[in-house]
Write a protein that holds these residues in place. Structure first.
Motif, mmCIF file in Angstrom:
data_model
loop_
_atom_site.group_PDB
_atom_site.id
_atom_site.type_symbol
_atom_site.label_atom_id
_atom_site.label_comp_id
_atom_site.label_asym_id
_atom_site.label_seq_id
_atom_site.Cartn_x
_atom_site.Cartn_y
_atom_site.Cartn_z
ATOM 1 N N ILE A 1 34.861 36.403 45.826
ATOM 2 C CA ILE A 1 35.871 35.346 45.665
ATOM 3 C C ILE A 1 35.191 33.971 45.719
ATOM 4 C CG2 ILE A 1 37.804 34.191 46.857
ATOM 5 C CD1 ILE A 1 38.741 37.022 47.743
ATOM 6 N N LYS B 1 40.512 33.140 38.488
ATOM 7 C CA LYS B 1 40.788 34.341 39.296
ATOM 8 C C LYS B 1 41.025 35.580 38.431
ATOM 9 C CE LYS B 1 42.876 32.062 43.312
ATOM 10 N NZ LYS B 1 44.131 31.960 44.105
ATOM 11 N N ASP B 2 41.672 35.372 37.267
ATOM 12 C CA ASP B 2 42.010 36.535 36.427
ATOM 13 C C ASP B 2 41.042 36.713 35.256
ATOM 14 O OD1 ASP B 2 42.728 34.340 34.958
ATOM 15 O OD2 ASP B 2 44.716 35.083 34.385
ATOM 16 N N LEU C 1 44.753 40.720 47.324
ATOM 17 C CA LEU C 1 44.000 40.159 46.190
ATOM 18 C C LEU C 1 44.921 39.966 44.985
ATOM 19 C CD1 LEU C 1 40.603 42.152 46.242
ATOM 20 C CD2 LEU C 1 40.838 39.672 46.465
ATOM 21 N N TYR D 1 44.085 37.819 41.556
ATOM 22 C CA TYR D 1 42.856 38.478 41.083
ATOM 23 C C TYR D 1 43.183 39.784 40.362
ATOM 24 C CZ TYR D 1 40.535 35.106 44.117
ATOM 25 O OH TYR D 1 40.110 33.925 44.686
ATOM 26 N N ASN D 2 42.255 40.247 39.517
ATOM 27 C CA ASN D 2 42.414 41.543 38.829
ATOM 28 C C ASN D 2 42.063 42.665 39.803
ATOM 29 O OD1 ASN D 2 42.963 40.323 36.312
ATOM 30 N ND2 ASN D 2 40.781 40.093 35.894
#
Length: 388
Positions: A304, A314-315, A335, A340-341
């Motif tokens: 992160i 984030k993605d 997450l 996030y993914n």
């Protein structure tokens, strides 16, 4: 960095009170090593003796760690997790058999899964083990650079064809394919074969992903060499990074055969190797995609942090976090809630056939210091919050 993994309301938002209680009960059992050993022996005996224990297994350990007995059976779990933006990786977890027919059968199942998942955004990956498609001893013989007989050459060609059939289908359907890592003494043959598939199908982006088990000290140098070849030949690299699953076996074999162990000397050395490899990948994100398969909170925070420092969204489609279903929900769901993914490995298969996988899960949880204690403390915290 603000700790995001402490939010138990988010972590266990999909669990009913009774599912939370079951999880608490299971992890309390798993925390007791003699109990795990006894349970394993009893379960193996019951299955071999064909005792009617499937209902009990299904209602407890199976439903906690597995999605179902077939793909359709997994859908309610897949859909529920997707509501929380957590994706699924359908993992046919029947452990490798040695005769030819199961290899063709495993190939058919993976092809069927690819057809099944292509319509679902919730399932962006499929997965298989190299020994699901061919005999361990054959991979080993090729890794040791021994001469194959004509029969073995024909057998190996069938393994190549199975890989190619599945990788081509993944490419055609635009679904990514994670190929698991196995023991070091058969891995060279698998690595070379996966690289062939990357050369063929990863021209525009990473479709085929190999696995790096980073308790091996030689994996980062391997990745750097692979990166050079990828630049020369014009293909993208996909890697799933994990710490590894066969440590005791690796060390025992090295001692028995008298060669240096491929395993890092200490847990700390493995952690450093993992973090350095992730940092190397993030520095080469234009050509390497990562699926970070870890239950280690520190490693997740470090990734992160790297993303944040490098201004990576984030993605970003080249970065995925992954955990196993039934474990580390505090990592996965928090997450995902933070953008996030994330994907959960969702094992499935007939209850009897998946038992070796489940037994390994229980034994690994017992041996990973702190893992079960952490699960229990979070479940306790959530029970208190819900006043159970």
């Amino acid at each position: 960095m603000k700790p995001i993994f402490e939010n138990t309301a988010t972590a266990f938002s999909l669990k009913t009170d009774s599912e939370l209680e079951r999880a608490y009960f299971l992890f309390k059992m798993i925390a007791n090593e003699p109990l795990v050993k006894m349970g394993t022996l009893m379960t193996n005996f019951a299955i071999k003796a064909k005792l009617p224990v499937e209902g009990l297994i299904r209602a407890t350990v199976f439903d906690h760690f597995c999605g179902g007995v077939n793909e359709e059976d997994c859908l309610p779990v897949v859909d529920k997790m997707w509501e929380k933006k957590v994706c699924s990786v359908l993992d046919y977890s029947v452990e490798g058999k040695e005769e030819e027919d199961p290899f063709d059968n495993a190939t058919k199942i993976i092809l069927k899964i690819l057809d099944f998942v292509k319509e679902k955004d919730a399932i962006p990956f499929a997965v298989f083990k190299p020994t699901g498609f061919g005999r361990f001893a054959l991979y080993q013989k090729i890794s040791e650079k021994k001469e194959l007989s004509d029969t073995e050459k024909a057998e190996w060609q069938r393994v190549i064809n199975r890989f190619d059939q599945v990788c081509k289908k993944a490419y055609d359907l635009d679904v990514s394919l994670l190929i698991d890592g196995e023991e070091s003494w058969m891995q060279d043959a698998a690595d070379d074969l996966v690289e062939e598939m990357m050369l063929k199908y990863n021209k525009e982006k990473a479709v085929v992903f190999n696995t790096l088990q980073l308790y091996r000290w030689d994996r980062l140098p391997y990745l750097k060499e692979l990166q050079k070849r990828a630049e020369q030949k014009g293909f993208k690299i996909g890697v799933k990074v994990v710490r590894g699953a066969y440590m005791e076996k690796e060390n025992e074999r090295a001692a028995e055969k008298g060669y240096p162990t491929p395993i890092c000397e200490t847990k700390l050395a493995t952690d450093i190797n993992f973090d350095e490899t992730v940092a190397y990948i993030i520095a080469h994100l234009n050509s390497i995609s990562i699926f970070s398969g870890t239950h280690n909170e520190e490693s997740c925070y470090k990734l992160i942090d790297l993303m944040s420092k490098n201004g990576i969204e984030k993605d970003n489609a080249s970065i995925w976090f992954g955990q196993l279903y039934g474990m580390s929900d505090h990592i996965s769901f928090n997450l995902a809630a933070n953008g996030y993914n994330v994907a959960k490995y969702l094992p499935f298969g007939p209850v009897r056939d998946v038992m070796p996988y489940l037994i390994r899960r229980a034994e690994e949880n017992t041996s990973v210091a702190g893992q079960t204690t952490r699960e229990l403390s979070l479940l306790k915290k959530e029970r208190k919050r819900r006043k159970i």
